[in-house]
Design a protein around this motif. Sequence first.
Motif, mmCIF file in Angstrom:
data_model
loop_
_atom_site.group_PDB
_atom_site.id
_atom_site.type_symbol
_atom_site.label_atom_id
_atom_site.label_comp_id
_atom_site.label_asym_id
_atom_site.label_seq_id
_atom_site.Cartn_x
_atom_site.Cartn_y
_atom_site.Cartn_z
ATOM 1 N N LEU A 1 36.931 55.793 10.778
ATOM 2 C CA LEU A 1 36.802 54.527 11.486
ATOM 3 C C LEU A 1 35.592 53.699 11.104
ATOM 4 O O LEU A 1 35.613 52.476 11.233
ATOM 5 C CB LEU A 1 36.769 54.796 13.006
ATOM 6 N N ASP A 2 34.498 54.310 10.659
ATOM 7 C CA ASP A 2 33.290 53.534 10.375
ATOM 8 C C ASP A 2 32.406 54.306 9.418
ATOM 9 O O ASP A 2 31.907 55.379 9.756
ATOM 10 C CB ASP A 2 32.537 53.242 11.676
ATOM 11 N N SER A 3 32.193 53.763 8.233
ATOM 12 C CA SER A 3 31.384 54.458 7.229
ATOM 13 C C SER A 3 29.935 54.621 7.663
ATOM 14 O O SER A 3 29.212 55.473 7.141
ATOM 15 C CB SER A 3 31.442 53.713 5.894
ATOM 16 N N ASP A 4 29.492 53.809 8.634
ATOM 17 C CA ASP A 4 28.126 53.940 9.144
ATOM 18 C C ASP A 4 28.002 55.021 10.210
ATOM 19 O O ASP A 4 26.894 55.355 10.625
ATOM 20 C CB ASP A 4 27.648 52.603 9.725
ATOM 21 N N GLY A 5 29.120 55.542 10.677
ATOM 22 C CA GLY A 5 29.084 56.658 11.612
ATOM 23 C C GLY A 5 29.429 56.280 13.037
ATOM 24 O O GLY A 5 29.362 55.127 13.442
ATOM 25 N N SER B 1 34.840 42.614 15.898
ATOM 26 C CA SER B 1 33.403 42.762 15.727
ATOM 27 C C SER B 1 32.682 42.297 16.980
ATOM 28 O O SER B 1 33.061 41.309 17.602
ATOM 29 C CB SER B 1 32.925 41.934 14.530
ATOM 30 N N ILE B 2 31.638 43.030 17.347
ATOM 31 C CA ILE B 2 30.843 42.635 18.514
ATOM 32 C C ILE B 2 29.416 42.275 18.118
ATOM 33 O O ILE B 2 28.528 42.190 18.954
ATOM 34 C CB ILE B 2 30.829 43.756 19.575
ATOM 35 N N GLY B 3 29.197 42.061 16.828
ATOM 36 C CA GLY B 3 27.861 41.708 16.365
ATOM 37 C C GLY B 3 27.303 42.763 15.442
ATOM 38 O O GLY B 3 28.039 43.452 14.732
ATOM 39 N N SER B 4 26.003 42.928 15.453
ATOM 40 C CA SER B 4 25.330 43.831 14.517
ATOM 41 C C SER B 4 25.339 45.285 14.968
ATOM 42 O O SER B 4 24.817 46.159 14.285
ATOM 43 C CB SER B 4 23.878 43.384 14.318
ATOM 44 N N GLY B 5 25.928 45.574 16.117
ATOM 45 C CA GLY B 5 26.001 46.956 16.583
ATOM 46 C C GLY B 5 24.643 47.514 16.972
ATOM 47 O O GLY B 5 23.786 46.814 17.501
ATOM 48 N N GLY C 1 29.043 47.976 14.685
ATOM 49 C CA GLY C 1 29.282 46.850 15.563
ATOM 50 C C GLY C 1 30.736 46.465 15.752
ATOM 51 O O GLY C 1 31.036 45.307 16.051
ATOM 52 N N ASP C 2 31.649 47.396 15.592
ATOM 53 C CA ASP C 2 33.057 47.149 15.877
ATOM 54 C C ASP C 2 33.440 47.790 17.199
ATOM 55 O O ASP C 2 32.900 48.845 17.568
ATOM 56 C CB ASP C 2 33.949 47.720 14.775
ATOM 57 N N VAL D 1 31.010 44.598 26.125
ATOM 58 C CA VAL D 1 30.321 45.296 25.041
ATOM 59 C C VAL D 1 28.996 44.605 24.738
ATOM 60 O O VAL D 1 28.810 43.424 25.061
ATOM 61 C CB VAL D 1 31.192 45.345 23.767
ATOM 62 N N ALA D 2 28.101 45.339 24.090
ATOM 63 C CA ALA D 2 26.789 44.779 23.760
ATOM 64 C C ALA D 2 26.310 45.334 22.429
ATOM 65 O O ALA D 2 26.618 46.473 22.061
ATOM 66 C CB ALA D 2 25.777 45.103 24.852
ATOM 67 N N ALA D 3 25.543 44.525 21.698
ATOM 68 C CA ALA D 3 24.869 44.943 20.471
ATOM 69 C C ALA D 3 23.373 45.080 20.760
ATOM 70 O O ALA D 3 22.836 44.428 21.661
ATOM 71 C CB ALA D 3 25.106 43.929 19.352
ATOM 72 N N ARG D 4 22.696 45.892 19.977
ATOM 73 C CA ARG D 4 21.290 46.178 20.239
ATOM 74 C C ARG D 4 20.418 44.933 20.212
ATOM 75 O O ARG D 4 19.455 44.814 20.972
ATOM 76 C CB ARG D 4 20.771 47.198 19.219
#
Length: 399
Positions: A363-367, A52-56, A386-387, A75-78
């Motif tokens: 890979l990610d249900s959020d898209g 995980s890198i945070g809230s994505g 955020g992965d 990597v960075a989160a918004r």
Amino acid sequence: MIKWVKNITVIASSALILSGCSIFSSEEDVVKMAELPEFQATYKPVIAWSTSIGSGVDKYYSQLQPAVDEKAVYVAARDGEVKALSVKKGNKLWSIDLGDHKSNTANRSARLSGGIGLGIDTLYIGTENAQVFALDAEKGDIKWLSNVSGEVIAQPVYDNGFVIIHTSRGELTALDSKTGEEVWTLANAQPKLTLRGSATPSISQGGVIYGRADGYVSAALLESGRPLWQIPVARPYGATELDRLADADMKPIVVNGTVYALAYNGNLVAIDLLKGELLWTKKYAGYNDISVSGRDIFLTDYRGYVFAINRNDGEQRWVNKELAYRNVTGVTVANDFIVVGDAEGYLHWIDRESGQFVAQQDLDSDGLYIEPIATSTHLYLQTRSGDLIAIEKPILNVE
């Protein structure tokens, strides 16, 4: 409602203003997302590690994408969290939260959006707050912060002591890579209505090549910003501003002195870099980044069709239409395959020679919102939730 698609999306020959909503707002909508393709898999992708890198990026439009060197994956989160992770296992090397910086006290968050540009021992990150941060790549410390003229949605690009920024106002700005001071700015006229996004520039042979919201691809001198040439990839036409959308909203690719570029509601073109002359043009329309590998250009168009095109003459080799309106990403080349992500979180593996599916990963249900970054050994994919997922790159078939 979903906020992460392009703010304006063309459906067939007409257009729909999204204003941050999904194009699939009801079961009775104008278009229908294609069903998930069914096929007999012939390849099994291997996930090396994930973390995980945070809230994505949540459900916002974003062009945030990792950067990789021999030392780390960055990597960075918004919301402002930036991390350096070990390449082999994804262990955290350092982290910093730019949302805590005093410059963001009056902002909703750091709103990181412009991807991560990699320079010499330095990371460059743009924000929707019209800022550019420079971070020490080894420790994560802030080296400098520069304010620019508009949102930095495109990835900053480093070369020869310059950091090139393409803002949402259409301005191309060169910053001194050591101090963040402005060296030059090149202004460009903006149409009244544009897509949400800005083209990441490319730098080659002392020139900066970039797509513009008015449908032109242009080149300027890296040292001074002096314009060199401009070529229309799409010419606005129609009765309304919506009809006349013509953004060249993707990163131009330069290979052996030839520039390849694509425009929304326009064309795919090949341009001689030094002469600024059009070599060939073909009718394709899209806004995702393209990939060039060997003889081929790989791209996805606004409908979600995937194409392989001969880069020497622009002739189409194959088209795969089975991902229609799945809001696909751009294309990443993975040796004998190409990969494309979609809005439901699937990564599709396609044989680069035949255009047929060979594998599929949920890979990610959020898209998935952006294509993976490829190195010689791995694909690094940042997901909407955020992965960061490291996938082993398939062995190249040399037979």
